[in-house]
Enzyme design. Structure first.
Site, PDB file in Angstrom:
ATOM      1  NE  ARG A 226      26.631 -50.124  27.991  1.00 10.52           N
ATOM      2  CZ  ARG A 226      27.245 -51.294  27.926  1.00 10.52           C
ATOM      3  NH1 ARG A 226      26.538 -52.414  27.962  1.00 10.52           N
ATOM      4  NH2 ARG A 226      28.557 -51.346  27.847  1.00 10.52           N
TER       5      ARG A 226
ATOM      6  CG  ASN B 172      17.232 -24.491  34.991  1.00 12.13           C
ATOM      7  OD1 ASN B 172      17.229 -25.383  35.820  1.00 12.13           O
ATOM      8  ND2 ASN B 172      17.459 -24.710  33.701  1.00 12.13           N
TER       9      ASN B 172
ATOM     10  CD  GLU C  39      17.870 -27.247  31.185  1.00 18.02           C
ATOM     11  OE1 GLU C  39      18.937 -26.659  31.352  1.00 18.02           O
ATOM     12  OE2 GLU C  39      17.249 -27.820  32.094  1.00 18.02           O
TER      13      GLU C  39
ATOM     14  CD  GLU D 171      11.677 -25.809  42.480  1.00 19.07           C
ATOM     15  OE1 GLU D 171      11.287 -25.284  41.412  1.00 19.07           O
ATOM     16  OE2 GLU D 171      12.878 -26.084  42.681  1.00 19.07           O
TER      17      GLU D 171
ATOM     18  CG  HIS E  51      16.515 -27.126  45.650  1.00 16.54           C
ATOM     19  ND1 HIS E  51      17.536 -26.666  44.843  1.00 16.54           N
ATOM     20  CD2 HIS E  51      15.416 -27.214  44.856  1.00 16.54           C
ATOM     21  CE1 HIS E  51      17.071 -26.507  43.604  1.00 16.54           C
ATOM     22  NE2 HIS E  51      15.801 -26.829  43.589  1.00 16.54           N
TER      23      HIS E  51
ATOM     24  CE  LYS F 140      17.093 -30.334  33.857  1.00 20.32           C
ATOM     25  NZ  LYS F 140      17.306 -28.957  34.355  1.00 20.32           N
TER      26      LYS F 140
ATOM     27  CG  HIS G 141      16.553 -23.670  39.984  1.00 20.08           C
ATOM     28  ND1 HIS G 141      15.311 -23.063  40.026  1.00 20.08           N
ATOM     29  CD2 HIS G 141      16.370 -24.941  40.439  1.00 20.08           C
ATOM     30  CE1 HIS G 141      14.417 -23.931  40.481  1.00 20.08           C
ATOM     31  NE2 HIS G 141      15.034 -25.059  40.743  1.00 20.08           N
TER      32      HIS G 141
ATOM     33  CG  HIS H 250      21.616 -24.853  41.422  1.00 24.05           C
ATOM     34  ND1 HIS H 250      21.483 -25.372  40.147  1.00 24.05           N
ATOM     35  CD2 HIS H 250      20.594 -25.379  42.141  1.00 24.05           C
ATOM     36  CE1 HIS H 250      20.422 -26.162  40.100  1.00 24.05           C
ATOM     37  NE2 HIS H 250      19.873 -26.183  41.299  1.00 24.05           N
TER      38      HIS H 250
ATOM     39  NE  ARG I  44      13.495 -30.454  31.965  1.00 24.06           N
ATOM     40  CZ  ARG I  44      13.428 -31.753  32.232  1.00 24.06           C
ATOM     41  NH1 ARG I  44      13.314 -32.618  31.259  1.00 24.06           N
ATOM     42  NH2 ARG I  44      13.476 -32.179  33.473  1.00 24.06           N
TER      43      ARG I  44
ATOM     44  CE  LYS J 102      10.341 -30.581  35.718  1.00 22.67           C
ATOM     45  NZ  LYS J 102      10.923 -30.880  37.004  1.00 22.67           N
TER      46      LYS J 102
END
Length: 363
Positions: free
Chosen positions: A122, A248, A240, A186, A268, A144, A251, A255, A244, A230
């Site tokens: 956990r 993206n 997010e 990026e 990517h 993330k 993206h 994606h 935040r 960042k």
């Protein structure tokens, strides 16, 4: 060049430490955080060959008991099967809640190690030691983590912040040219969404397509400006809920392109570059952004040697359908990050499908 950037969060703040040869201080840095003595180093065969000995030597000299897990390279291996292997080695080495998983590698290794650490017992410690430009400026920071589902990128994951991000710029010297360019996507993103000064510095550089043509001072600024951007955004919005989402940029369509090409044809960063070109044109078509600014962005993308057109053979309708599987879809509406000026963006779900279709058809 030594910089320490703080990621200030309500529950667990941490440092991004940027310094040449800092890989050799990994064990010392982790020991100062009073982490448990068991560490699992996760990497891929290529990275382990280059930097594994140094990382393990640093950890053992600081008193850590080190085990290692080698996973195959590439986005297509970012799956639950790989996570299972990681769990098996964690069990075999009796990792405890005070133990630490250390991600030595690029974004794929960082995302998988972070997810395994988030879910083993956990939640145990994770330390990110990024070895690619893309991971240094983006994926290693912010917590993330995740793996891909056959129908979409990063659909399975968790937020799990690292205890430390250790960036050694010297390791970039072994980075393949294509991976360096991927990281630059990026970096350009940060210039467009947050940091007009960084964007101008990139524009002033004659070449950005290979590390050897980029001056050391600019590399330093790329790392510090991008990491600070960042850290600022994550510090204001850890999970997010709002701001935040601007990270993206590029993206959403990126994606979809990655997913539809089976994570084999484009990497990517290349997909994000394509996505930024598309998002920039959508912003122009909606009257949000000036044409001259999208031209500046696209010229910068081309200067890095990144693609500005869709891969041939992609079905436009399939891209539009895949957008509906994006994690950021809300009430069936796709959210886009769109620029309004260099350094400023807005988030909207009011982008008509016919405009998306028209932009994609022209690419």
């Amino acid at each position: 060049m030594t910089s320490v950037i703080n990621v200030n969060l309500p529950e667990q703040s941490y440092e991004i430490a940027i310094a040449p040869s800092s890989l050799d201080q990994l064990g010392e840095q982790m020991a100062s955080l009073k982490l448990g003595k068991k560490a699992l180093l996760v990497s891929n065969p290529t990275i382990l060959k280059h930097f594994g000995e140094r990382a393990i030597a640093s950890l053992t000299s600081a008193g850590f008991e080190v085990a290692s897990c080698t996973l195959p390279p590439g986005e297509r291996y970012k799956t639950l099967n790989s996570i299972q292997k990681l769990y098996d080695i964690a069990l075999e080495n009796r990792l405890e809640r005070s133990s630490t998983m250390v991600a030595l590698g690029g974004g794929v290794i960082g995302d998988m190690t972070g997810f395994a650490a988030a879910t083993w017992l956990r939640g145990i410690n994770v330390v990110q030691v990024p070895t690619t430009l893309l991971a240094m400026v983006d994926s290693a920071i912010g917590g993330k983590t995740g793996v891909n589902h056959p129908h979409g990128k990063n659909l399975i994951g968790a937020f799990h912040q690292p205890r430390l991000v250790l960036i050694d710029p010297d390791v970039l010297k072994t980075l393949p040219m294509r991976e360096f360019r991927a990281g630059m996507a990026e970096v350009i993103k940060y210039g467009v969404i947050w940091d007009a000064e960084l964007f101008a510095q990139l524009e002033a550089s004659k070449r950005l397509d290979q590390l050897r043509y980029v001056k050391p001072e600019l590399i330093k600024n790329i790392l510090t400006h991008s990491c600070q951007a960042k850290a600022d955004v994550v510090g204001k919005d850890e999970k997010e809920g709002g701001l935040r989402a601007i990270l993206n940029y590029g993206h959403t369509i990126g994606h979809a392109v990655e997913s539809l090409t089976g994570y084999r044809l484009v990497n990517h960063g290349e997909a994000v570059a394509i996505g930024m070109v598309a998002a920039g044109q959508i912003a122009v078509d909606l009257g949000l952004w000036q044409k001259k600014d999208t031209e500046r962005q696209n010229a910068l993308i081309q200067k890095t040697g990144l693609p500005t057109q869709l891969p041939s053979g992609l079905d436009i309708e399939e891209i539009i359908q895949t957008l509906q599987l994006d994690k950021k879809v809300k009430a069936g509406k796709v959210r886009f990050v769109l620029p309004t000026e260099i350094g400023v963006v807005t988030v909207t779900d009011e982008v008509p499908s016919d405009i998306i279709r028209q932009v994609l058809q022209e690419m």
